[in-house]
Design a protein around this motif. Structure first.
Motif, mmCIF file in Angstrom:
data_model
loop_
_atom_site.group_PDB
_atom_site.id
_atom_site.type_symbol
_atom_site.label_atom_id
_atom_site.label_comp_id
_atom_site.label_asym_id
_atom_site.label_seq_id
_atom_site.Cartn_x
_atom_site.Cartn_y
_atom_site.Cartn_z
ATOM 1 N N ASP A 1 -22.661 -16.156 26.312
ATOM 2 C CA ASP A 1 -22.420 -17.409 27.049
ATOM 3 C C ASP A 1 -21.724 -18.442 26.178
ATOM 4 N N THR A 2 -22.135 -18.509 24.924
ATOM 5 C CA THR A 2 -21.495 -19.423 23.970
ATOM 6 C C THR A 2 -20.026 -19.058 23.802
ATOM 7 N N TRP A 3 -19.784 -17.771 23.651
ATOM 8 C CA TRP A 3 -18.412 -17.287 23.448
ATOM 9 C C TRP A 3 -17.541 -17.557 24.678
ATOM 10 N N ARG A 4 -18.105 -17.414 25.857
ATOM 11 C CA ARG A 4 -17.355 -17.694 27.096
ATOM 12 C C ARG A 4 -16.901 -19.153 27.128
ATOM 13 N N ALA A 5 -17.788 -20.061 26.710
ATOM 14 C CA ALA A 5 -17.421 -21.476 26.653
ATOM 15 C C ALA A 5 -16.275 -21.695 25.669
ATOM 16 N N MET A 6 -16.329 -21.025 24.540
ATOM 17 C CA MET A 6 -15.286 -21.167 23.520
ATOM 18 C C MET A 6 -13.961 -20.577 23.989
ATOM 19 N N GLU A 7 -14.027 -19.471 24.718
ATOM 20 C CA GLU A 7 -12.805 -18.898 25.291
ATOM 21 C C GLU A 7 -12.148 -19.886 26.251
ATOM 22 N N GLU A 8 -12.965 -20.555 27.054
ATOM 23 C CA GLU A 8 -12.420 -21.535 27.996
ATOM 24 C C GLU A 8 -11.800 -22.725 27.272
ATOM 25 N N LEU A 9 -12.464 -23.200 26.222
ATOM 26 C CA LEU A 9 -11.912 -24.309 25.432
ATOM 27 C C LEU A 9 -10.597 -23.905 24.770
ATOM 28 N N GLN A 10 -10.520 -22.652 24.344
ATOM 29 C CA GLN A 10 -9.276 -22.151 23.758
ATOM 30 C C GLN A 10 -8.181 -22.105 24.820
ATOM 31 N N ALA A 11 -8.518 -21.633 26.011
ATOM 32 C CA ALA A 11 -7.533 -21.559 27.094
ATOM 33 C C ALA A 11 -7.031 -22.944 27.492
ATOM 34 N N GLU A 12 -7.877 -23.945 27.336
ATOM 35 C CA GLU A 12 -7.500 -25.330 27.659
ATOM 36 C C GLU A 12 -6.672 -25.983 26.553
ATOM 37 N N GLY A 13 -6.516 -25.295 25.416
ATOM 38 C CA GLY A 13 -5.730 -25.831 24.320
ATOM 39 C C GLY A 13 -6.500 -26.723 23.375
ATOM 40 N N LYS A 14 -7.826 -26.802 23.552
ATOM 41 C CA LYS A 14 -8.627 -27.650 22.674
ATOM 42 C C LYS A 14 -8.978 -26.954 21.361
ATOM 43 N N ILE A 15 -8.891 -25.633 21.343
ATOM 44 C CA ILE A 15 -9.121 -24.824 20.141
ATOM 45 C C ILE A 15 -7.971 -23.832 20.021
ATOM 46 N N LYS A 16 -7.437 -23.673 18.817
ATOM 47 C CA LYS A 16 -6.362 -22.700 18.621
ATOM 48 C C LYS A 16 -6.898 -21.287 18.395
ATOM 49 N N SER A 17 -7.918 -21.181 17.544
ATOM 50 C CA SER A 17 -8.508 -19.865 17.243
ATOM 51 C C SER A 17 -10.023 -19.977 17.319
ATOM 52 N N ILE A 18 -10.663 -18.918 17.789
ATOM 53 C CA ILE A 18 -12.120 -18.896 17.872
ATOM 54 C C ILE A 18 -12.655 -17.728 17.049
ATOM 55 N N GLY A 19 -13.826 -17.958 16.461
ATOM 56 C CA GLY A 19 -14.398 -16.932 15.603
ATOM 57 C C GLY A 19 -15.894 -17.111 15.453
ATOM 58 N N VAL A 20 -16.456 -16.382 14.514
ATOM 59 C CA VAL A 20 -17.900 -16.376 14.301
ATOM 60 C C VAL A 20 -18.189 -16.522 12.814
ATOM 61 N N SER A 21 -19.454 -16.708 12.511
ATOM 62 C CA SER A 21 -19.891 -16.805 11.125
ATOM 63 C C SER A 21 -21.250 -16.133 11.011
ATOM 64 N N ASN A 22 -21.434 -15.354 9.978
ATOM 65 C CA ASN A 22 -22.707 -14.673 9.722
ATOM 66 C C ASN A 22 -23.070 -13.655 10.804
#
Length: 283
Positions: free
Chosen positions: A123-144
């Protein structure tokens, strides 16, 4: 500076500037100085509580925004679709930016803390994908994220993580996870590259540093970059900030790389993504 190509077509410099534990005054000055002296990748996180300082340092540097790659991260207590979007907007406001270049899930949900950890991450990742599609984030990733977390995420993700930022230093570099990520074209970023200072007492590293007339710190950072891993050392000292950027006037041999690869465990933080917030006892 050498750059690594991400799986989404964007690029990351192989050396970035870490800001963990940088306070307000130090943080503004350090970010400003780093940018004015050649760094172009800046790494912060909501949990560092210094996004405002980082944003001020970026503005004060005078470097054009489009030349700077800004990373921040979503804290592990804020996972979920709605929460991720809300927390992202908070980070964006604190940094005083129009977009984020790289946004990471700081730690994955796990079975100890979530009834359905797979869904929390998805669910978190889906939100980030949408923010990326809106142009608010260029690249999305994870940590740990370990392989088990990535395998679960792959089942629902429409966008593959571009980056996995993990603990990576001599004495603890997670070679199996590194190989897995590199197989799937996920760039590794190294946090705690100097093993919380534990590398400086190691005899092998001392000898290799002597061989090249370099500092132990630079040997460790060079070893990381020769693994094609992005390194984000942190410092508020101008001399060290400059020194950390100059890694490419020497090269470690295959034998030296192998020696460092096979060092016994040193400097491990004790942080494990499948049991947070507990830590393993460390020396």
């Amino acid at each position: 500076m050498k750059k690594l190509l991400l799986n989404d077509g964007n690029e990351l410099p192989i050396i970035g500037f870490g800001t963990y534990k940088s306070n307000e005054e130090e943080g503004v000055d350090a970010v400003k100085f780093a940018l004015q002296n050649g760094y172009r990748l800046i790494d912060t996180a909501a949990f560092y509580f210094n996004e405002e300082a980082v944003g001020k340092g970026i503005k004060a540097s005078g470097i054009p925004r489009e030349e700077i790659i800004v990373t921040t991260k979503l804290w592990r207590d804020c996972l979920g679709y709605g929460s991720a979007k809300k927390e992202f907007e908070k980070s964006l406001k604190k940094l005083d930016l129009d977009y984020i270049d790289l946004y990471l899930i700081h730690w994955p949900a796990n079975a100890k803390n979530y009834n359905n950890w797979q869904k929390a991450n998805a669910d978190t990742w889906r939100a980030m994908e949408e923010l990326q599609a809106e142009g608010k984030i260029k690249s999305i990733g994870v940590s740990n994220f370990w392989q088990e977390h990535l395998d679960a995420l792959f089942k629902t993700a429409n966008v593959k993580p571009a980056v996995n930022q993990i603990e990576f230093h001599p004495g603890y570099w997670q070679p199996e996870l590194t190989a897995f990520c590199q197989k799937y074209n996920i760039v590794i970023e190294a946090w705690s590259p100097l093993a919380r200072g534990r590398v400086f007492d190691n005899k092998t590293l001392q000898q290799i540093a002597k061989n090249h007339n370099q500092s132990i710190a630079k040997v460790c950072l060079r070893w990381i970059t020769q693994h094609h891993v992005v390194v984000i050392p942190k410092s508020t000292t101008h001399e060290r900030i400059l020194d950390n950027l100059n890694l490419f006037d020497f090269e470690l041999t295959k034998e030296e790389m192998n020696l460092i690869d096979n060092l016994p465990e040193i400097g491990f933080s004790g942080e494990l993504p499948n049991i947070w917030p507990e830590r393993l006892p460390v020396d």
